[in-house]
Design a protein around this motif. Structure first.
Motif, mmCIF file in Angstrom:
data_model
loop_
_atom_site.group_PDB
_atom_site.id
_atom_site.type_symbol
_atom_site.label_atom_id
_atom_site.label_comp_id
_atom_site.label_asym_id
_atom_site.label_seq_id
_atom_site.Cartn_x
_atom_site.Cartn_y
_atom_site.Cartn_z
ATOM 1 N N SER A 16 1.131 -1.155 0.194
ATOM 2 C CA SER A 16 -0.141 -0.338 0.051
ATOM 3 C C SER A 16 0.699 0.638 -0.081
ATOM 4 C CB SER A 16 -0.988 0.315 1.333
ATOM 5 O OG SER A 16 -1.554 -1.122 1.145
ATOM 6 N N LEU A 17 1.991 0.792 0.989
ATOM 7 C CA LEU A 17 2.968 2.522 0.755
ATOM 8 C C LEU A 17 3.629 2.876 -0.862
ATOM 9 C CD1 LEU A 17 4.132 4.867 3.072
ATOM 10 C CD2 LEU A 17 5.254 3.138 3.557
ATOM 11 N N PHE A 18 4.226 1.851 -0.405
ATOM 12 C CA PHE A 18 5.272 1.951 -2.134
ATOM 13 C C PHE A 18 4.169 1.554 -4.025
ATOM 14 C CE2 PHE A 18 8.524 1.636 1.263
ATOM 15 C CZ PHE A 18 8.353 3.169 1.065
ATOM 16 N N GLY A 19 3.482 0.665 -3.754
ATOM 17 C CA GLY A 19 2.792 0.006 -4.837
ATOM 18 C C GLY A 19 4.063 -1.613 -5.170
ATOM 19 N N TRP A 20 4.751 -1.505 -4.710
ATOM 20 C CA TRP A 20 4.996 -2.773 -3.962
ATOM 21 C C TRP A 20 4.693 -3.883 -4.216
ATOM 22 C CZ3 TRP A 20 8.907 -3.122 0.413
ATOM 23 C CH2 TRP A 20 9.917 -2.026 0.175
ATOM 24 N N THR A 21 5.158 -4.977 -5.710
ATOM 25 C CA THR A 21 4.418 -6.084 -5.921
ATOM 26 C C THR A 21 5.101 -7.683 -5.322
ATOM 27 O OG1 THR A 21 5.853 -6.565 -8.693
ATOM 28 C CG2 THR A 21 3.076 -5.725 -8.043
ATOM 29 N N THR A 22 4.733 -8.291 -4.615
ATOM 30 C CA THR A 22 5.178 -9.549 -4.420
ATOM 31 C C THR A 22 5.267 -11.121 -5.044
ATOM 32 O OG1 THR A 22 3.973 -10.378 -2.680
ATOM 33 C CG2 THR A 22 5.700 -8.527 -2.574
ATOM 34 N N GLN A 23 5.839 -11.907 -4.967
ATOM 35 C CA GLN A 23 6.251 -12.616 -5.849
ATOM 36 C C GLN A 23 6.457 -13.968 -4.819
ATOM 37 O OE1 GLN A 23 7.838 -13.371 -9.504
ATOM 38 N NE2 GLN A 23 8.541 -16.059 -9.403
ATOM 39 N N ASP A 24 5.553 -15.966 -4.910
ATOM 40 C CA ASP A 24 6.270 -16.356 -3.366
ATOM 41 C C ASP A 24 6.770 -17.453 -3.578
ATOM 42 O OD1 ASP A 24 5.282 -14.244 -1.588
ATOM 43 O OD2 ASP A 24 2.860 -15.780 -1.501
ATOM 44 N N VAL A 25 7.780 -17.575 -2.697
ATOM 45 C CA VAL A 25 8.836 -18.820 -3.531
ATOM 46 C C VAL A 25 8.889 -19.243 -2.513
ATOM 47 C CG1 VAL A 25 10.879 -19.467 -4.411
ATOM 48 C CG2 VAL A 25 10.032 -17.031 -5.347
ATOM 49 N N GLU A 26 8.583 -21.210 -2.936
ATOM 50 C CA GLU A 26 8.476 -21.938 -1.244
ATOM 51 C C GLU A 26 9.941 -22.246 -1.253
ATOM 52 O OE1 GLU A 26 6.210 -22.544 0.875
ATOM 53 O OE2 GLU A 26 4.907 -21.351 -0.280
ATOM 54 N N LEU A 27 10.703 -22.247 -0.001
ATOM 55 C CA LEU A 27 12.318 -22.858 0.311
ATOM 56 C C LEU A 27 12.089 -24.564 0.176
ATOM 57 C CD1 LEU A 27 12.599 -19.925 2.287
ATOM 58 C CD2 LEU A 27 13.349 -19.929 -0.133
ATOM 59 N N PRO A 28 13.506 -24.867 -0.144
ATOM 60 C CA PRO A 28 13.070 -25.973 -0.245
ATOM 61 C C PRO A 28 13.373 -26.372 0.992
ATOM 62 C CG PRO A 28 15.484 -25.385 -1.341
ATOM 63 C CD PRO A 28 14.288 -23.796 -0.919
ATOM 64 N N GLY A 29 13.422 -27.852 1.302
ATOM 65 C CA GLY A 29 12.973 -28.509 2.760
ATOM 66 C C GLY A 29 12.805 -28.073 3.578
ATOM 67 N N GLY A 30 11.005 -27.751 3.055
ATOM 68 C CA GLY A 30 10.346 -27.378 4.180
ATOM 69 C C GLY A 30 10.815 -25.218 4.964
ATOM 70 N N GLY A 31 11.372 -25.108 4.106
ATOM 71 C CA GLY A 31 12.390 -23.801 5.161
ATOM 72 C C GLY A 31 10.810 -23.087 4.736
ATOM 73 N N GLY A 32 9.703 -22.568 4.535
ATOM 74 C CA GLY A 32 8.719 -21.876 3.853
ATOM 75 C C GLY A 32 9.071 -20.698 3.331
ATOM 76 N N THR A 33 8.394 -19.946 2.827
ATOM 77 C CA THR A 33 7.532 -18.807 2.201
ATOM 78 C C THR A 33 8.782 -17.642 1.800
ATOM 79 O OG1 THR A 33 5.520 -19.954 2.103
ATOM 80 C CG2 THR A 33 5.983 -17.748 0.801
ATOM 81 N N TYR A 34 9.647 -17.305 1.071
ATOM 82 C CA TYR A 34 10.222 -16.235 0.899
ATOM 83 C C TYR A 34 9.418 -15.838 -0.046
ATOM 84 C CZ TYR A 34 14.240 -13.234 0.497
ATOM 85 O OH TYR A 34 15.160 -12.164 0.581
ATOM 86 N N SER A 35 8.640 -14.438 0.046
ATOM 87 C CA SER A 35 8.489 -13.368 -1.040
ATOM 88 C C SER A 35 9.326 -11.977 -1.567
ATOM 89 C CB SER A 35 7.243 -12.399 -0.634
ATOM 90 O OG SER A 35 6.540 -13.818 0.849
ATOM 91 N N MET A 36 9.397 -12.343 -3.115
ATOM 92 C CA MET A 36 10.496 -11.421 -3.227
ATOM 93 C C MET A 36 9.618 -10.082 -4.086
ATOM 94 S SD MET A 36 12.736 -14.220 -6.026
ATOM 95 C CE MET A 36 10.828 -15.051 -6.260
ATOM 96 N N ILE A 37 10.690 -9.132 -3.537
ATOM 97 C CA ILE A 37 9.385 -8.017 -4.509
ATOM 98 C C ILE A 37 10.065 -6.933 -5.191
ATOM 99 C CG2 ILE A 37 9.501 -5.700 -2.955
ATOM 100 C CD1 ILE A 37 10.229 -7.075 -0.694
ATOM 101 N N THR A 38 8.822 -6.580 -5.777
ATOM 102 C CA THR A 38 9.637 -5.783 -6.752
ATOM 103 C C THR A 38 8.944 -4.806 -7.502
ATOM 104 O OG1 THR A 38 9.495 -7.737 -8.016
ATOM 105 C CG2 THR A 38 9.510 -5.475 -9.845
ATOM 106 N N PRO A 39 9.388 -3.333 -7.299
ATOM 107 C CA PRO A 39 8.815 -1.689 -7.614
ATOM 108 C C PRO A 39 7.984 -1.793 -7.853
ATOM 109 C CG PRO A 39 11.259 -1.927 -7.385
ATOM 110 C CD PRO A 39 10.842 -3.154 -7.797
ATOM 111 N N ALA A 40 6.688 -0.778 -8.036
ATOM 112 C CA ALA A 40 5.441 -0.842 -8.974
ATOM 113 C C ALA A 40 5.801 -0.483 -10.496
ATOM 114 C CB ALA A 40 4.917 0.246 -8.356
ATOM 115 N N GLY A 41 5.267 -0.869 -11.266
ATOM 116 C CA GLY A 41 5.469 -1.067 -12.764
ATOM 117 C C GLY A 41 6.275 -1.642 -13.132
#
Length: 275
Positions: free
Chosen positions: A161-186
């Motif tokens: 909401s603040l910066f307009g970032w978009t995120t893409q979720d990636v599951e880490l190997p070995g059940g390490g959790g979810t990592y969300s990668m950030i891209t600037p708006a547009g």
């Protein structure tokens, strides 16, 4: 990747609060070959309390004396904004807090510092004469930013909401959790500049359970740089280890307790300006 072609919401500067600026600058000189340039009056007693860290003559980061009582030494990440005052209003509306109200840095730009709703500290820079760091995504410079948070969904909502970032979720190997990668708006995916990951409070030992941002610095040889960290009074929290599709990395802590990550990317980096 992080570039010096700054767009709104992209990382554009970092600085470090340290209890002893000359000693801390010397540590980073030994690790990254950074040079310290003081911004204080030459004859003043506090001449070396603030300055810039440079590599190959290009500004990489700022460093200043830690003055806030009870504060830990830490890296602060600044994101580019066209209007620091408007961003400050948005931070407050979204539930964040203002740590440092918008202020001018002479004619260089305008800055402000905040705390997000979960407790992570960050800052913004409104460019003036100084646009931001002069080198990135090459050896010895910033190549990624990372947020460890206690609530990933809430963090994505706030920063989106603040910066307009978009995120893409990636599951880490070995059940390490979810990592969300950030891209600037547009921006396209190749302009991804960071990531965020949810961790329980007991895993955030450096901050007593509070979320925090930290910088990732590109290096040509992760293991060799880790050796420089430990031989000069720093320590290692994790690694060095290989991350598939990312590279070889290590989470390090400087002698004052400020954390940062070393990364030798799996894809070749642009060469530095050195011959």
């Amino acid at each position: 990747m992080i570039t010096t072609d700054f767009v709104p919401g992209s990382p554009c500067w970092i600085d470090l609060g340290a209890p002893d600026v000359p000693a801390t600058a010397d540590f980073y000189r030994r690790v990254f070959d950074w040079e310290f340039q003081s911004y204080g009056p030459p004859d003043a007693p506090d001449a070396n309390d603030f300055g810039v860290l440079k590599r190959d003559g290009k500004s990489i980061a700022g460093i200043g004396k830690l003055t806030e009582e009870g504060a830990r030494s830490a890296w602060m990440i600044y994101f580019c904004t066209p209007d620091a005052d408007a961003t400050t209003g948005a931070v407050e509306r979204l539930g964040g807090k203002v740590r440092v109200a918008p202020m001018d840095a002479a004619e260089e730009g305008r800055m402000a510092q905040y705390t997000d709703p979960q407790g992570g500290q960050f800052a913004v820079w409104q460019p003036g004469k100084t646009k931001g760091m002069e080198a990135a995504d090459q050896p010895g410079t910033l190549c990624w930013t990372e947020l460890y948070t206690t609530d990933a969904a809430a963090a994505k909502e706030f920063y989106g909401s603040l910066f307009g970032w978009t995120t893409q979720d990636v599951e880490l190997p070995g059940g390490g959790g979810t990592y969300s990668m950030i891209t600037p708006a547009g921006q396209p995916e190749e302009r991804m500049h960071g990531g965020l990951m949810e961790l329980p409070p007991d895993a955030l030992t450096l901050t007593g359970g509070k979320p925090y941002w930290h910088p990732v610095f590109a290096v040509e040889d992760c293991d060799a740089t880790v050796a420089k960290v430990t031989s000069n009074g720093g320590s290692v929290q994790m690694g060095p280890e290989d991350a598939e599709g990312v590279g070889r990395l290590a989470v390090c802590v400087d002698p004052n307790g400020a954390d940062f990550v070393l990364l030798t990317p799996s894809t070749p980096m642009p060469a530095s300006d050195r011959g």
